[in-house]
Design a protein around this motif. Structure first.
Motif, mmCIF file in Angstrom:
data_model
loop_
_atom_site.group_PDB
_atom_site.id
_atom_site.type_symbol
_atom_site.label_atom_id
_atom_site.label_comp_id
_atom_site.label_asym_id
_atom_site.label_seq_id
_atom_site.Cartn_x
_atom_site.Cartn_y
_atom_site.Cartn_z
ATOM 1 N N GLU A 96 -4.660 -1.498 -2.351
ATOM 2 C CA GLU A 96 -3.635 -2.355 -1.765
ATOM 3 C C GLU A 96 -3.620 -3.739 -2.407
ATOM 4 O O GLU A 96 -2.549 -4.336 -2.592
ATOM 5 C CB GLU A 96 -3.861 -2.483 -0.253
ATOM 6 N N CYS A 97 -4.804 -4.261 -2.773
ATOM 7 C CA CYS A 97 -4.824 -5.589 -3.410
ATOM 8 C C CYS A 97 -4.139 -5.557 -4.774
ATOM 9 O O CYS A 97 -3.537 -6.546 -5.198
ATOM 10 C CB CYS A 97 -6.247 -6.126 -3.519
ATOM 11 N N ARG A 99 -1.539 -3.520 -5.496
ATOM 12 C CA ARG A 99 -0.122 -3.404 -5.194
ATOM 13 C C ARG A 99 0.469 -4.769 -4.797
ATOM 14 O O ARG A 99 1.545 -5.146 -5.245
ATOM 15 C CB ARG A 99 0.066 -2.390 -4.064
ATOM 16 N N GLN A 100 -0.266 -5.491 -3.973
ATOM 17 C CA GLN A 100 0.219 -6.792 -3.519
ATOM 18 C C GLN A 100 0.284 -7.794 -4.666
ATOM 19 O O GLN A 100 1.247 -8.564 -4.777
ATOM 20 C CB GLN A 100 -0.677 -7.316 -2.401
#
Length: 215
Positions: A96-97, A99-100
């Motif tokens: 997720e990090c 993607r963000q």
């Protein structure tokens, strides 16, 4: 954050490479701890490897992938695949990090709404290089490319829409993020042979991960 003992290379500044291509200096610096932890976990699932080009040459840069699709090459050609050819298993999920960061950097560069489905991770060591090429294995070219640099500084070559066009040279440092899209999406680009002092944390290597919208 892991301390970066190198000189402050214009952190927080934007450096234009072309009309729709920019370097965001130090954009990823405050996330390097999380990014490195995820990279070490990813390579345990899908180790870095030296792939063969369609011409049968061994790439000097080691690579792996995460996300729904991963970029691969062998004698059959360049392509994206949902599975790791070494194991037959799906590529690891994109953290997720990651993607963000890709979404935030794209928006900061003027490309709002970017959603990456592929992340190619490259590991450079002294002497390794990446020749001038276009990223054109994706289904479409409306989304930008977002490229994050960690470790040793590298000379990024950013050329024109023809291989013969002259390429400008930009130093990319630990934590820098380069983004190009729109009219500059298909510019030729590469990395000069890696050289220079080792990074205080990562030593004699550069880790680069590049986000694309492949499908």
């Amino acid at each position: 954050m892991i301390p970066d003992l190198f000189t402050n290379h214009g952190i927080g500044q934007r450096e234009s490479m072309a009309e729709q291509a920019v370097i965001l200096r130090g954009f990823a610096l405050d996330q390097t701890d999380d990014l490195l932890r995820q990279i070490f976990a990813l390579q345990a699932q899908a180790p870095f490897r030296h792939m063969l080009t369609p011409g049968g040459f061994r790439m000097s840069v080691a690579l792996t992938n995460c996300g729904a699709l991963g970029w691969t090459t062998d004698r059959r050609g360049y392509r994206y695949s949902p599975t790791d050819p070494n194991s037959g298993a799906p590529w690891p999920d994109m953290p997720e990090c990651f993607r963000q960061l890709a979404c935030q950097a794209a928006e900061a560069a003027g490309f709002a709404g970017f959603e990456a489905d592929a992340c190619l991770l490259n590991r450079y060591q002294p002497g390794t290089r990446l020749s001038l090429h276009q990223d054109r294995n994706e289904r479409g070219f409306d989304a930008p490319v977002v490229s994050v640099s960690l470790g040793m500084s590298a000379t990024f070559l950013f050329g024109g829409l023809r291989r013969s066009d002259p390429a400008r040279r930009f130093l990319l440092h630990h934590g820098d993020v380069a983004v190009w899209g729109g009219q500059d999406r298909l510019r030729y680009h590469g990395v000069a042979p890696l050289k220079g002092p080792p990074h205080p944390t990562l030593g004699e290597q550069r880790l680069n991960f590049t986000f694309r919208r492949a499908d």
